[in-house]
Design a protein around this motif. Structure first.
Motif, PDB file in Angstrom:
ATOM      1  N   GLU A  31     -21.001 -83.426 -25.586  1.00 13.37           N
ATOM      2  CA  GLU A  31     -21.569 -81.811 -24.857  1.00 13.37           C
ATOM      3  C   GLU A  31     -22.283 -82.337 -23.291  1.00 13.37           C
ATOM      4  O   GLU A  31     -23.160 -83.156 -23.607  1.00 13.37           O
ATOM      5  CB  GLU A  31     -22.696 -81.007 -25.386  1.00 13.37           C
ATOM      6  CG  GLU A  31     -22.538 -79.154 -25.138  1.00 13.37           C
ATOM      7  CD  GLU A  31     -21.447 -79.332 -26.038  1.00 13.37           C
ATOM      8  OE1 GLU A  31     -19.913 -78.998 -25.177  1.00 13.37           O
ATOM      9  OE2 GLU A  31     -20.657 -78.364 -27.292  1.00 13.37           O
ATOM     10  N   HIS A  32     -22.290 -81.872 -22.034  1.00 12.71           N
ATOM     11  CA  HIS A  32     -22.954 -82.140 -20.900  1.00 12.71           C
ATOM     12  C   HIS A  32     -21.617 -83.222 -20.609  1.00 12.71           C
ATOM     13  O   HIS A  32     -23.256 -83.449 -19.668  1.00 12.71           O
ATOM     14  CB  HIS A  32     -23.963 -81.838 -21.145  1.00 12.71           C
ATOM     15  CG  HIS A  32     -24.705 -80.544 -20.758  1.00 12.71           C
ATOM     16  ND1 HIS A  32     -24.784 -79.739 -20.043  1.00 12.71           N
ATOM     17  CD2 HIS A  32     -25.010 -79.751 -21.902  1.00 12.71           C
ATOM     18  CE1 HIS A  32     -25.000 -78.190 -20.264  1.00 12.71           C
ATOM     19  NE2 HIS A  32     -25.216 -78.371 -21.109  1.00 12.71           N
ATOM     20  N   ASP A  34     -18.622 -84.133 -20.077  1.00 16.38           N
ATOM     21  CA  ASP A  34     -17.574 -83.658 -18.332  1.00 16.38           C
ATOM     22  C   ASP A  34     -18.111 -83.788 -17.546  1.00 16.38           C
ATOM     23  O   ASP A  34     -17.462 -85.371 -16.175  1.00 16.38           O
ATOM     24  CB  ASP A  34     -16.698 -82.703 -19.276  1.00 16.38           C
ATOM     25  CG  ASP A  34     -17.633 -81.299 -19.274  1.00 16.38           C
ATOM     26  OD1 ASP A  34     -18.757 -81.079 -18.125  1.00 16.38           O
ATOM     27  OD2 ASP A  34     -17.075 -80.022 -18.603  1.00 16.38           O
ATOM     28  N   ASP A 169     -13.782 -76.776 -20.132  1.00 21.63           N
ATOM     29  CA  ASP A 169     -13.491 -75.838 -20.577  1.00 21.63           C
ATOM     30  C   ASP A 169     -12.219 -74.999 -20.866  1.00 21.63           C
ATOM     31  O   ASP A 169     -10.705 -74.534 -21.317  1.00 21.63           O
ATOM     32  CB  ASP A 169     -14.658 -74.149 -20.869  1.00 21.63           C
ATOM     33  CG  ASP A 169     -16.021 -74.931 -20.933  1.00 21.63           C
ATOM     34  OD1 ASP A 169     -15.967 -75.689 -21.711  1.00 21.63           O
ATOM     35  OD2 ASP A 169     -16.494 -73.866 -20.740  1.00 21.63           O
ATOM     36  N   TYR A 219     -27.997 -74.463 -15.931  1.00 22.15           N
ATOM     37  CA  TYR A 219     -26.941 -75.929 -16.280  1.00 22.15           C
ATOM     38  C   TYR A 219     -26.753 -76.901 -14.583  1.00 22.15           C
ATOM     39  O   TYR A 219     -26.443 -78.080 -14.638  1.00 22.15           O
ATOM     40  CB  TYR A 219     -26.011 -74.872 -16.104  1.00 22.15           C
ATOM     41  CG  TYR A 219     -24.641 -75.621 -16.776  1.00 22.15           C
ATOM     42  CD1 TYR A 219     -23.996 -75.788 -17.386  1.00 22.15           C
ATOM     43  CD2 TYR A 219     -23.535 -76.398 -14.980  1.00 22.15           C
ATOM     44  CE1 TYR A 219     -22.560 -76.668 -17.956  1.00 22.15           C
ATOM     45  CE2 TYR A 219     -21.997 -76.463 -15.145  1.00 22.15           C
ATOM     46  CZ  TYR A 219     -21.327 -77.633 -16.266  1.00 22.15           C
ATOM     47  OH  TYR A 219     -21.026 -78.235 -16.959  1.00 22.15           O
TER      48      TYR A 219
HETATM   49  C1  GLA Z   1     -20.410 -75.281 -20.399  1.00 25.80           C
HETATM   50  C2  GLA Z   1     -18.838 -75.885 -19.279  1.00 25.80           C
HETATM   51  C3  GLA Z   1     -18.388 -77.806 -19.786  1.00 25.80           C
HETATM   52  C4  GLA Z   1     -19.098 -78.640 -20.261  1.00 25.80           C
HETATM   53  C5  GLA Z   1     -19.971 -77.902 -21.151  1.00 25.80           C
HETATM   54  C6  GLA Z   1     -21.393 -78.380 -21.650  1.00 25.80           C
HETATM   55  O1  GLA Z   1     -19.043 -75.244 -21.584  1.00 25.80           O
HETATM   56  O2  GLA Z   1     -18.277 -74.985 -18.596  1.00 25.80           O
HETATM   57  O3  GLA Z   1     -18.018 -78.188 -18.089  1.00 25.80           O
HETATM   58  O4  GLA Z   1     -20.337 -79.076 -19.107  1.00 25.80           O
HETATM   59  O5  GLA Z   1     -21.123 -76.040 -20.353  1.00 25.80           O
HETATM   60  O6  GLA Z   1     -20.725 -79.022 -22.848  1.00 25.80           O
END
Ligand code: GLA
Length: 376
Positions: A31-32, A34, A169, A219
């Motif tokens: 998570e976080h 990418d 995503d 974010y």
């Molecule tokens: C959101 C973003 C993704 C990713 C996630 C966290 O879904 O759109 O690109 O960074 O958060 O993993």
């Protein structure tokens, strides 16, 4: 969904449409990572956005959202951006396709979906991917590479929706395959499909149905922290950072930036450990890593919230193998790796305890790993 879209489309536009769909996603771990050049491990799910669509011979897009019951009409030039937030996703996909030298002409569309909104299942990526796939098929003879379709969705978020997201995503939504998770290296963009069908376990989502994200885009702030630390270390991204490197600059950076980067560095190793454990059929280790990710997201990355920490505690008390907050954070779902014999007890307990504490029931979704973008 298809029949009601067809009826709605014919009533509004009177022509014959083609159908396309794309999916929401889950992420097992990573998570976080990418946007930090690390690894992610997502898959597409059986919840989709579907559109009925047909070229209309004009230079205008006319589109109706069944779920929101709103209509938008816009041209294809940069200055034609629509006001409605949902329509900006579609406008963005058109613009990003054009910017890449693709063809987009006027079209009529009606769309609907069953990806829960605000649950961290990427309904917006499903919408972008659905339209990117449709425009590629309708106007470009599918000459735009599938990975580029994911990037069209990502650039839409950046340039038309104000979210500086990574690629996970849209990648999962476009490339997902039934029964398979994908490990993506977000630096090289190489990926590998992993069949995921554990005999004794299943994945269950518990949707808190709360969303706490504030207007100041936490974010984007997380991403900016990571970029600052990478820059300070002389690196392009945190992918190549290590804990000793980070500790060496600790006194030069803010405590907040330190803990953000610490999480990212540790999360990268967890994804690789989970891949190894999966190959060995060791689900206990997979689960332990998921709990570690939750703790990191809550304490160091600070993207959890009270409700999700509560659900994580309940999972642990019920003996659930692995549990963590999933997606960007600040609400939405936990993803849980549960032994099949425990599943019913866990979902009943989580539902009752959450209701008692927060006054509403969470939603429970079994995870069915499914195909991504497609003609429907
Ligand atoms: C959101 C973003 C993704 C990713 C996630 C966290 O879904 O759109 O690109 O960074 O958060 O993993």
């Amino acid at each position: 969904m298809k029949e009601s879209l067809l009826t709605e489309f014919k009533n509004r536009f009177g022509t014959e449409p083609t159908f396309y769909a794309s999916a929401g996603r889950i992420n097992l771990i990573g998570e976080h990572t990418d946007y930090n050049g690390g690894f992610v491990f997502p898959g597409a799910i059986d919840k989709v956005i579907m559109t009925a669509i047909a070229p209309n011979g004009s230079d205008n897009v006319r589109v109706y959202s069944v779920d929101i019951d709103e209509y938008a009409e816009f041209g294809l030039n940069e200055e034609d951006a629509p006001e409605q937030p949902w329509a900006r996703y579609i406008f963005g996909v058109c613009r990003e396709t054009l910017k890449r030298g693709g063809t987009v002409k006027g079209f009529d569309a009606v769309f609907a979906g069953n990806v829960p909104l605000g649950a961290g299942l990427s309904s917006s990526a499903a919408l972008e991917s659905c339209f990117a796939y449709a425009l590629n098929d309708l106007f470009n003879e599918n000459t735009i590479d599938k990975f580029e379709l994911a990037k069209i969705g990502q650039s839409t978020e950046h340039n038309y929706c104000g979210v500086n997201c990574g690629i996970m995503d849209q990648f999962a939504s476009v490339m997902g395959q039934k029964g398979k998770l994908m490990r993506l290296d977000c630096r090289s963009m190489e990926f590998e499909y992993f069949p995921f069908d554990p005999e004794n376990y299943e994945l269950v989502l518990v949707d808190s149905r709360v969303k706490h994200e504030l207007a100041d885009s936490p974010y984007n702030k997380r991403r900016a922290s990571c970029e600052r630390v990478a820059k300070r270390l002389g690196l392009e991204t945190l992918r190549d950072a290590t804990m000793p490197m980070l500790k060496a600059i600790r006194s030069d950076i803010t405590a907040e930036d330190y803990f953000r980067a610490k999480f990212v560095i540790e999360e990268k190793d967890r994804v690789l450990a989970v891949c190894e454990a999966l190959n060995a059929g060791d689900y206990e280790t997979v689960g332990r890593k998921m709990y570690e990710t939750h703790a990191g997201l809550s304490d160091d990355y600070e993207v959890s919230c009270e409700e999700l920490d509560f659900l994580n505690d309940v999972a642990r008390e019920c003996g659930v193998t692995g549990s963590r907050i999933m997606g960007g954070g600040f609400g939405g779902c936990t993803i849980n790796l549960v032994r099949k014999d425990l599943r019913d007890k866990f979902t009943a307990t989580a539902t009752a305890r959450f209701l008692e504490r927060y006054g509403h029931e969470p939603k429970i979704y079994p995870v069915v790993i499914s195909d991504g973008a497609r003609k429907a």
